[in-house]
Design a protein around this motif. Structure first.
Motif, short mmCIF file in Angstrom:
data_model
loop_
_atom_site.label_atom_id
_atom_site.label_comp_id
_atom_site.label_asym_id
_atom_site.label_seq_id
_atom_site.Cartn_x
_atom_site.Cartn_y
_atom_site.Cartn_z
N GLU A 326 -20.77 -10.39 -11.24
CA GLU A 326 -21.00 -9.19 -10.43
C GLU A 326 -20.34 -9.30 -9.06
OE1 GLU A 326 -22.20 -6.28 -11.34
OE2 GLU A 326 -22.20 -7.22 -13.33
N SER A 327 -20.31 -10.52 -8.50
CA SER A 327 -19.63 -10.72 -7.23
C SER A 327 -18.13 -10.45 -7.38
CB SER A 327 -19.87 -12.14 -6.73
OG SER A 327 -19.15 -12.39 -5.54
N MET A 328 -17.55 -10.91 -8.48
CA MET A 328 -16.14 -10.66 -8.73
C MET A 328 -15.88 -9.17 -8.94
SD MET A 328 -15.41 -13.89 -11.29
CE MET A 328 -13.71 -13.45 -11.62
N ARG A 329 -16.81 -8.51 -9.63
CA ARG A 329 -16.67 -7.08 -9.85
C ARG A 329 -16.67 -6.31 -8.52
NH1 ARG A 329 -17.94 -4.11 -14.38
NH2 ARG A 329 -19.15 -5.86 -15.23
N SER A 330 -17.58 -6.70 -7.64
CA SER A 330 -17.68 -6.02 -6.35
C SER A 330 -16.43 -6.24 -5.50
CB SER A 330 -18.92 -6.52 -5.59
OG SER A 330 -20.10 -6.24 -6.31
N ASN A 338 -6.64 -8.84 -5.84
CA ASN A 338 -5.69 -8.30 -6.79
C ASN A 338 -5.81 -9.10 -8.08
OD1 ASN A 338 -4.11 -10.70 -6.57
ND2 ASN A 338 -2.94 -9.83 -4.86
N ALA A 339 -5.02 -8.74 -9.09
CA ALA A 339 -5.18 -9.38 -10.40
C ALA A 339 -4.89 -10.87 -10.35
CB ALA A 339 -4.25 -8.70 -11.42
N ARG A 340 -3.92 -11.27 -9.54
CA ARG A 340 -3.58 -12.70 -9.44
C ARG A 340 -4.71 -13.47 -8.75
NH1 ARG A 340 1.92 -13.30 -6.89
NH2 ARG A 340 2.52 -12.54 -8.96
N GLN A 341 -5.22 -12.93 -7.64
CA GLN A 341 -6.34 -13.58 -6.96
C GLN A 341 -7.57 -13.62 -7.85
OE1 GLN A 341 -6.31 -10.87 -3.66
NE2 GLN A 341 -5.19 -12.27 -2.31
N PHE A 342 -7.73 -12.57 -8.63
CA PHE A 342 -8.85 -12.50 -9.57
C PHE A 342 -8.77 -13.66 -10.56
CE2 PHE A 342 -11.00 -11.17 -13.38
CZ PHE A 342 -12.11 -10.47 -12.94
N ALA A 343 -7.56 -13.93 -11.08
CA ALA A 343 -7.39 -15.02 -12.04
C ALA A 343 -7.70 -16.37 -11.41
CB ALA A 343 -5.97 -15.00 -12.60
#
Length: 362
Positions: A326-330, A338-343
């Motif tokens: 949920e923290s990542m979703r927020s 961004n998608a790279r930082q998300f990975a």
């Protein structure tokens, strides 16, 4: 059995004799072609014979698509050629017929890519449209025109290129042009150097024995502009232009190579910083940024990437705590990731979850 292909006035004895031929009903019987030819010469075939002829004549399956990559002027029997092939073992196979990965179904290809990259639906339609046209015109193998994917960092350009290759089942490799001071990583090195090696496309072809890989050159807008040791943009110009790609001269093997079946995907943050001549030879596609509603798709994608890296099922990966997800979703919805930082964050979360599992077991 032969009523559908014989004329009505054909003597009954002919049909009886045909039925007595051993193996006549076997479509692989090599005598069937001669039998049909005899009936045609005698005038005993009906004007529009159908049915049995198709079952009697064995049709060999169409050979898989292939091409000759190296059209060497040297003969393998020559001492010089033998020395070259021994030094660069495996490349001689490219002087024969080299396999071409078949054309995927364009509609299925579009569906697969759109399910993985829903924020890229418009450019995926353009890409799949190229395949639809090629399939309509009879091309049996996968190939795309040179593409330049332009967008902000972390929008998924490189992963899109990798999935384009994966869904087409063609070999994939990527090369970063960012800060590259010369073209050796792409062009290889000339014979005579102690560490001589052929160009990257030929290396990939030799490794997989497939002549139509997909090569991704990242950050082409950040490539060095000096021509002192060769610009990567200049090499790309000769490799992606159809007129020169068919006769690309490899300085290591010292012979022309046909690179025309290679698919090229270049990525950049700023199209204006790409060499104008190179940009003019590419289909420029703007990659948009994923929106908050794409969180689930991106989470699935990065999770599958990690599982693929380690050769395990997704279910074998450590389970992430709900509060972390949920923290990542927020953070993603707020535009902080961004998608790279998300990975990167996802991987750190997996590492933390693995440690927690180990502590719990102890």
């Amino acid at each position: 059995m032969f009523a559908s292909i014989l004329r009505a006035d054909t003597p009954a004895s002919v049909a009886i004799q045909l039925d007595l031929i051993p193996g006549i009903a076997d479509p692989e019987n090599p005598e069937n072609g001669a039998v049909i030819a005899m009936l045609e010469d005698a005038g005993w075939l009906s004007p529009n014979p159908v049915g049995v002829i198709g079952s009697l004549l064995y049709e060999l399956p169409k050979p898989p698509p292939s091409m000759v990559v190296l059209r060497s002027a040297l003969r393998v029997s020559e001492v010089g050629a033998k020395k070259v092939w021994k030094e660069f073992e495996g490349y001689e196979a490219l002087s024969g017929l080299t396999h071409l990965a078949a054309m995927p179904d364009p509609d299925e290809y579009r569906t697969d890519l759109r399910s993985a990259f829903p924020w890229c639906s418009e450019i995926i339609d353009d890409i799949a449209g190229e395949l639809s046209l090629a399939a309509r015109l009879g091309r049996p193998h996968f190939a795309l025109p040179p593409l330049l994917l332009v967008g902000r960092s972390g929008v998924g350009k490189s992963r899109l290129a990798r999935c384009m290759a994966g869904y087409a089942r063609v070999p994939f490799t990527q090369l970063s042009a960012g800060g590259a001071s010369d073209s050796r990583a792409l062009a290889g090195t000339a014979r005579g150097w102690a560490s001589a090696y052929p160009c990257l496309p030929l290396t990939i072809m030799r490794t997989y024995n497939i002549a139509n890989p997909l090569l991704c050159v990242e950050e082409i807008d950040k490539a060095a502009d000096s021509r002192h040791n060769g610009r990567i943009s200049d090499v790309l110009l000769t490799m992606i232009d159809p007129a020169t790609a068919r006769q690309y001269y490899d300085e290591c093997l010292q012979m022309p190579a046909d690179l025309s079946a290679v698919s090229w995907v270049l990525t950049a943050n700023n199209a204006e910083r790409v060499d104008p001549l190179l940009r003019a030879r590419c289909r420029v596609l703007e990659v948009p940024r994923p929106r908050p509603e794409h969180f689930g798709v991106i989470m699935t994608g990065v999770t599958e990437d990690v599982a693929l890296e380690f050769g395990v099922a997704v279910s074998d990966l450590p389970e992430l705590p709900g509060e972390i997800v949920e923290s990542m979703r927020s953070g993603f919805a707020a535009g902080d990731l961004n998608a790279r930082q998300f990975a990167v964050l996802h991987r750190r979360a997996l590492i933390a979850a693995a440690r927690a599992e180990k502590l719990a077991r102890n």
